[in-house]
Design a protein around this motif. Structure first.
Motif, PDB file in Angstrom:
ATOM      1  N   TYR A  63       0.843  -1.195   0.000  1.00 15.77           N
ATOM      2  CA  TYR A  63       0.000   0.000   0.000  1.00 15.77           C
ATOM      3  C   TYR A  63       0.888   1.258   0.000  1.00 15.77           C
ATOM      4  O   TYR A  63       0.634   2.205  -0.763  1.00 15.77           O
ATOM      5  CB  TYR A  63      -0.909  -0.023   1.231  1.00 15.77           C
ATOM      6  N   ALA A  64       1.926   1.257   0.842  1.00 19.25           N
ATOM      7  CA  ALA A  64       2.831   2.413   0.891  1.00 19.25           C
ATOM      8  C   ALA A  64       3.501   2.625  -0.466  1.00 19.25           C
ATOM      9  O   ALA A  64       3.669   3.763  -0.925  1.00 19.25           O
ATOM     10  CB  ALA A  64       3.878   2.196   1.982  1.00 19.25           C
ATOM     11  N   LEU A  65       3.863   1.525  -1.126  1.00 17.51           N
ATOM     12  CA  LEU A  65       4.481   1.635  -2.460  1.00 17.51           C
ATOM     13  C   LEU A  65       3.497   2.253  -3.447  1.00 17.51           C
ATOM     14  O   LEU A  65       3.872   3.146  -4.226  1.00 17.51           O
ATOM     15  CB  LEU A  65       4.917   0.243  -2.939  1.00 17.51           C
ATOM     16  N   GLU A  66       2.253   1.798  -3.424  1.00 17.67           N
ATOM     17  CA  GLU A  66       1.270   2.309  -4.382  1.00 17.67           C
ATOM     18  C   GLU A  66       0.988   3.786  -4.144  1.00 17.67           C
ATOM     19  O   GLU A  66       0.839   4.555  -5.099  1.00 17.67           O
ATOM     20  CB  GLU A  66      -0.026   1.485  -4.287  1.00 17.67           C
ATOM     21  N   ARG A  67       0.944   4.191  -2.868  1.00 16.60           N
ATOM     22  CA  ARG A  67       0.732   5.614  -2.551  1.00 16.60           C
ATOM     23  C   ARG A  67       1.925   6.440  -3.035  1.00 16.60           C
ATOM     24  O   ARG A  67       1.765   7.531  -3.570  1.00 16.60           O
ATOM     25  CB  ARG A  67       0.544   5.805  -1.039  1.00 16.60           C
ATOM     26  N   ARG A  68       3.122   5.912  -2.859  1.00 12.10           N
ATOM     27  CA  ARG A  68       4.321   6.624  -3.320  1.00 12.10           C
ATOM     28  C   ARG A  68       4.284   6.783  -4.842  1.00 12.10           C
ATOM     29  O   ARG A  68       4.614   7.823  -5.384  1.00 12.10           O
ATOM     30  CB  ARG A  68       5.567   5.842  -2.887  1.00 12.10           C
TER      31      ARG A  68
ATOM     32  N   THR B  33      10.962   3.690  -7.137  1.00  8.99           N
ATOM     33  CA  THR B  33       9.971   4.765  -7.194  1.00  8.99           C
ATOM     34  C   THR B  33      10.487   5.951  -6.393  1.00  8.99           C
ATOM     35  O   THR B  33      10.856   5.788  -5.225  1.00  8.99           O
ATOM     36  CB  THR B  33       8.615   4.286  -6.615  1.00  8.99           C
ATOM     37  N   SER B  34      10.485   7.112  -7.038  1.00  6.94           N
ATOM     38  CA  SER B  34      11.097   8.262  -6.367  1.00  6.94           C
ATOM     39  C   SER B  34      10.256   8.695  -5.175  1.00  6.94           C
ATOM     40  O   SER B  34       9.031   8.633  -5.190  1.00  6.94           O
ATOM     41  CB  SER B  34      11.254   9.416  -7.356  1.00  6.94           C
ATOM     42  N   ARG B  35      10.975   9.151  -4.127  1.00  6.20           N
ATOM     43  CA  ARG B  35      10.327   9.620  -2.899  1.00  6.20           C
ATOM     44  C   ARG B  35       9.578  10.917  -3.189  1.00  6.20           C
ATOM     45  O   ARG B  35      10.106  11.776  -3.905  1.00  6.20           O
ATOM     46  CB  ARG B  35      11.434   9.865  -1.866  1.00  6.20           C
ATOM     47  N   PRO B  36       8.338  11.085  -2.669  1.00  6.04           N
ATOM     48  CA  PRO B  36       7.600  12.326  -2.954  1.00  6.04           C
ATOM     49  C   PRO B  36       8.302  13.547  -2.357  1.00  6.04           C
ATOM     50  O   PRO B  36       8.980  13.435  -1.330  1.00  6.04           O
ATOM     51  CB  PRO B  36       6.252  12.109  -2.268  1.00  6.04           C
ATOM     52  N   ARG B  37       8.141  14.694  -3.036  1.00  6.76           N
ATOM     53  CA  ARG B  37       8.748  15.936  -2.523  1.00  6.76           C
ATOM     54  C   ARG B  37       8.074  16.315  -1.204  1.00  6.76           C
ATOM     55  O   ARG B  37       6.859  16.163  -1.075  1.00  6.76           O
ATOM     56  CB  ARG B  37       8.565  17.066  -3.539  1.00  6.76           C
TER      57      ARG B  37
END
Lengths: 244, 47
Positions: free
Chosen positions: A218-223, B42-46
């Motif tokens: 879930y954390a991956l999909e939100r990211r 996957t890049s970390r959000p700003r």
């Protein structure tokens, strides 16, 4: 402390605790419990097969409830709908993992005990149908390009949720080749006391692991969703810059 | 049962027991590894 940081702080201890319980549960199932009188050592497959089978009937309901939330919020509150969709997708993948394990370990047990890999028995067939429904769900999510992918997938999850009680009840409604229910199956059901610790530790361990992997996915999909939103905003900003 | 008998491949029931346990760890471990790999990619959000 914000919610993401609480999750991040809890993630590692939960991960380590799950693995520790699973190692202990493995020791119980393989080295401590005596071999089954009728099935021999092949009976030890039970300790991995049954927890996976039970969890394969729990995670579809997380997918179903998240899909309903998505359908409710998709026009009212798109940001909440995105979060619900991320949870639905994560639960669908975790369901497919547990369903695959249930089917494969069941086949390995069936070949060793019954002498056959497969039979079109109601329990096996309804579980295979559940696997096919989630394979279809994830295929739609991966390859559909209609713009309505999440809505189509949410509707598919309703069909999957209908199949779950059929899987559960199949060994109660019909006389099947599959063994009779161990729990809630009437006066003749139940488990030998010597089997209970190994089974309990395995269901706790795999349940904790399932929760961990669901939250991680879930954390991956939100990211991923946030990264897509940022990329879209950057593209809009770039298009608004005056050309030289 | 001991490690020796768990890893003993001489009978069908022992082979299937070992295959079942390996299958479970391979699928769960493979899925965890895939999620972890995607997480790193996957890049970390700003902030």
């Amino acid at each position: 402390m914000s919610r993401p940081s609480i999750l991040r702080t809890a993630a590692w201890p939960w991960f380590v605790a799950s693995l520790a319980v699973l190692v202990y549960a493995f020791r119980e199932a393989i080295f401590i419990v005596p071999a089954d009188a009728a099935q021999g050592d092949a009976g030890r497959i039970f300790y991995y097969h049954v927890p996976s089978a039970m969890l394969s009937l729990v995670f579809p309901y997380i997918n179903f409830l998240a899909s309903l939330a998505f359908l409710y919020w998709r026009r009212r509150d798109p940001l909440k709908a995105l979060a619900a969709d991320a949870l639905a997708l994560s639960a669908a993948e975790v369901t497919l993992v547990f369903t695959s394990i249930c089917l494969l370990t069941g086949m390995l047990w069936g070949r060793a005990t019954w002498g056959i890999w497969w039979t079109w028995d109601e329990r096996l067939t309804s579980e295979l149908l559940l696997w096919l429904l989630y394979a279809a769900y994830l295929t739609v999510r991966r390859y559909s390009a209609t713009g309505q992918t999440q809505t189509i997938a949410a509707v598919l999850s309703v069909f999957a949720a209908i199949d779950v009680p059929i899987v559960y009840m199949s060994i109660r409604w019909w006389r099947t080749q599959h063994p009779a229910p161990v729990f809630f199956g009437g006066p003749d059901s139940g488990m030998a006391p010597s089997m209970l610790p190994a089974f309990t530790w395995n269901i706790i361990g795999w349940g904790a692991w399932g929760i961990f992997i669901l939250c991680f996915r879930y954390a991956l999909e939100r990211r991923r969703q946030l990264a897509e939103q940022e990329a879209a905003l950057d593209a809009i900003e770039a298009s608004l810059e005056p050309t030289q | 049962m001991t490690w020796h008998s768990f890893l003993n491949l001489s009978t069908l029931e022992n082979r299937h027991l070992l295959a079942a346990y390996i299958t479970v760890w391979a699928i769960q471990g493979g899925y965890f590894a895939w999620v972890a790999w995607q997480w790193r990619r996957t890049s970390r959000p700003r902030p």
